[in-house]
Design a protein around this motif. Structure first.
Motif, PDB file in Angstrom:
ATOM      1  N   ASN A 376       0.827  -1.207   0.000  1.00 16.30           N
ATOM      2  CA  ASN A 376       0.000   0.000   0.000  1.00 16.30           C
ATOM      3  C   ASN A 376       0.858   1.252   0.000  1.00 16.30           C
ATOM      4  OD1 ASN A 376      -2.868  -0.497  -0.091  1.00 16.30           O
ATOM      5  ND2 ASN A 376      -2.664  -1.531   1.877  1.00 16.30           N
ATOM      6  N   LEU A 377       1.886   1.285   0.864  1.00 16.75           N
ATOM      7  CA  LEU A 377       2.758   2.461   0.933  1.00 16.75           C
ATOM      8  C   LEU A 377       3.528   2.655  -0.365  1.00 16.75           C
ATOM      9  CD1 LEU A 377       4.139   2.066   4.583  1.00 16.75           C
ATOM     10  CD2 LEU A 377       2.452   3.718   3.770  1.00 16.75           C
ATOM     11  N   LEU A 378       4.059   1.558  -0.918  1.00 18.91           N
ATOM     12  CA  LEU A 378       4.831   1.666  -2.165  1.00 18.91           C
ATOM     13  C   LEU A 378       3.940   2.069  -3.340  1.00 18.91           C
ATOM     14  CD1 LEU A 378       7.074  -1.500  -1.711  1.00 18.91           C
ATOM     15  CD2 LEU A 378       7.800   0.891  -1.537  1.00 18.91           C
ATOM     16  N   ARG A 379       2.745   1.478  -3.419  1.00 18.29           N
ATOM     17  CA  ARG A 379       1.844   1.813  -4.528  1.00 18.29           C
ATOM     18  C   ARG A 379       1.402   3.271  -4.448  1.00 18.29           C
ATOM     19  NH1 ARG A 379      -1.606  -1.582  -3.406  1.00 18.29           N
ATOM     20  NH2 ARG A 379      -0.787  -3.309  -4.666  1.00 18.29           N
ATOM     21  N   ASN A 380       1.079   3.746  -3.232  1.00 19.83           N
ATOM     22  CA  ASN A 380       0.661   5.146  -3.084  1.00 19.83           C
ATOM     23  C   ASN A 380       1.782   6.094  -3.505  1.00 19.83           C
ATOM     24  OD1 ASN A 380      -1.830   4.398  -2.156  1.00 19.83           O
ATOM     25  ND2 ASN A 380      -1.390   4.782   0.009  1.00 19.83           N
ATOM     26  N   ALA A 381       3.001   5.811  -3.064  1.00 19.87           N
ATOM     27  CA  ALA A 381       4.125   6.683  -3.411  1.00 19.87           C
ATOM     28  C   ALA A 381       4.376   6.673  -4.909  1.00 19.87           C
ATOM     29  CB  ALA A 381       5.373   6.231  -2.657  1.00 19.87           C
ATOM     30  N   ASP A 382       4.357   5.475  -5.527  1.00 19.21           N
ATOM     31  CA  ASP A 382       4.627   5.376  -6.960  1.00 19.21           C
ATOM     32  C   ASP A 382       3.555   6.120  -7.775  1.00 19.21           C
ATOM     33  OD1 ASP A 382       6.000   4.197  -9.308  1.00 19.21           O
ATOM     34  OD2 ASP A 382       4.098   3.118  -9.527  1.00 19.21           O
ATOM     35  N   ASN A 409      10.749  10.852  -3.190  1.00 19.31           N
ATOM     36  CA  ASN A 409      11.139  12.208  -3.572  1.00 19.31           C
ATOM     37  C   ASN A 409      10.050  12.888  -4.387  1.00 19.31           C
ATOM     38  OD1 ASN A 409      11.427  10.581  -5.799  1.00 19.31           O
ATOM     39  ND2 ASN A 409      13.257  11.617  -6.578  1.00 19.31           N
ATOM     40  N   GLY A 410       8.786  12.587  -4.038  1.00 15.18           N
ATOM     41  CA  GLY A 410       7.644  13.137  -4.753  1.00 15.18           C
ATOM     42  C   GLY A 410       7.283  14.546  -4.307  1.00 15.18           C
TER      43      GLY A 410
END
Length: 473
Positions: A376-382, A409-410
């Protein structure tokens, strides 16, 4: 979906009773009573002054009659002149006291009969005169008043005898006149004050009251909400607060309705979905027996993905019940779980990933819970970086201060997303997002005995901190 219980709609009372029970009637009665009470406080010194004036006028007339006697020989006048002087002075008799001696100046024309009461006007106080004036209304009829005052010369005291009935009649007539005038003034003032207060206080309060009653009967679908006002007083602040509360509660009811509908829909498709996934598991078992090395390597991953899909369908129902299943603790290689979650969330592309976690770090935790939190964290960031077209998008996972840090770095989170970060259907930054991913990840972290929190966010990126038992840098 079962409709929420609503309060019974109150039956409005008849017209006069509705007015009598309302704030308007109480305000009018209070205003009228306050004005009448003020008039009564003014009436007491007024009637006291009238009584004193009435007595002083007769004392003054008696003094003039006494001066007429001074000019007569031997201070004696005829009976006709004495009766005329008494009639003009409106007294029954006049006497003078000097050096403890009493001189009868004007004798009564007839015998005076009845109870007597002495009134001394020398050195009387305002309080004493006020009490005496009010007592005149309750005094028995037929009294004879003996009034004593300063005489025409030094050391002299004049004494007059007057009937009490004319004084009482004068005071009673004055009281009726004052009462009628006070009632007219009170009614006019009460109507004017009521009209002003009704415009500034009662009508706004009626709007607030009607809005509260209507909203309490149907808070979920009532659309005629109370509009905000520019007033800055207490009523204006109450109206604006109620307007904001109505909007917030209505939104909450809509979200609850959506959640209930979502739960009902998921419940209907869950059985068929699990059957379909079970069939897919049978296919994966067949594929696992293939001699192709590539199929053998992919089959276990497919099997784990199907198991997670089945658990996810069940967990969605558990979320609707606000009770996720208890975690199944086992020894877990944290780096392996993170890489598998990244392979699923990033789909082999998207942002670059750096996993700075020791290979030999093993936790006692639930691998499925960890996988879902990380994915969830990785998908949201990506997806956030892809939406913002971030150049050289990168996600870095490190161990810091006994916590697992997911840093990108978003563009950072907007204010609305930060305020509603862990609220369903409110914290998403994506166009078609629901905001459930972070909510589920937060609840799963709590179920593992840890905590998921936002560490920092801004123009240089966002970092989430996952604290778990047994984590150390």
């Amino acid at each position: 979906m079962t409709a929420p219980p609503t309060a019974p709609e109150p039956t409005p009372p008849p017209g006069f009773r509705r007015f009598a029970d309302g704030l308007s009637a109480r305000l009018f009665a209070l205003t009228l009573g306050a004005i009448l009470f003020t008039e009564f406080l003014i009436f007491i010194p007024s009637v006291s002054g009238l009584r004193t004036q009435w007595l002083e006028e007769r004392v003054s007339a008696a003094r003039i009659a006494a001066l007429a006697l001074e000019a007569a020989p031997m201070r004696e006048v005829s009976d006709e002149l004495s009766e005329s002087l008494l009639m003009k002075a409106e007294v029954l008799a006049v006497a003078e006291l000097e050096d403890e001696m009493r001189f009868q100046l004007l004798a009564p024309s007839a015998e005076i009969d009845g109870p007597t009461r002495t009134i001394d006007l020398r050195g009387s106080t305002m309080m004493g005169r006020s009490l005496a004036a009010m007592a005149e209304y309750f005094a028995p009829g037929g009294e004879i008043l003996i009034v004593m005052a300063e005489g025409s010369g030094e050391g002299r005291v004049i004494e007059i005898v007057v009937p009490q009935a004319p004084l009482k009649s004068a005071l009673t007539a004055f009281a009726w006149r004052v009462a009628a005038l006070s009632l007219i003034i009170a009614l006019v003032a009460a109507v004017l004050i009521y009209a002003v207060l009704d415009l500034l206080v009662v009508r706004p309060m009626k709007r607030v009251t009607v809005s509260v009653e209507q909203f309490s009967r149907d808070p979920g679908s009532w659309t005629r909400r109370l509009s905000p006002t520019a007033r800055r007083d207490e009523i204006g602040r109450a109206q604006n607060a109620l307007s904001g509360m109505e909007e917030a509660v209505a939104d909450a009811f809509r979200q609850r309705s959506h959640l209930a509908e979502l739960g009902s829909a998921v419940a209907k498709i869950n059985h068929d979905l699990r059957n379909s996934l079970a069939s897919a598991q049978l296919v994966s078992d067949v594929l696992a027996k293939s001699d192709d090395p590539r199929v053998k390597r992919a089959a276990p991953r497919l099997e784990r993905a199907l198991e997670r899909a089945i658990d996810l369908a069940t967990a969605t129902l558990d979320y609707g019940k606000a009770a996720p299943r208890p975690p199944r603790l086992q020894s877990v290689s944290l780096r392996t779980v993170l890489l598998e979650a990244a392979d699923e969330a990033l789909n082999g592309g998207g942002a670059m990933l750096d996993v700075d976690v020791p290979t030999d770090l093993v936790l006692e935790s639930d691998p499925d819970y960890l996988h879902r939190i990380a994915s969830n964290l990785l998908r949201n960031a990506d997806e956030a970086m892809a939406q913002a077209v971030t150049p050289e998008a990168r996600i870095h996972i490190t161990l810091e201060d006994e916590g697992l840090i997911f840093r990108d770095n978003g563009p950072g989170l907007p204010d609305k997303a930060r305020e509603n970060l862990f609220r369903p259907f409110a914290g998403s930054t994506r166009t078609n997002g629901t905001g459930l991913g972070l909510v589920i990840a937060h609840e799963l972290a709590l179920a593992l005995g840890g905590e998921l929190s936002l560490q920092e966010t801004g123009g240089s990126g966002t970092a989430f901190r996952l604290a778990l038992p047994g984590l150390s840098a």
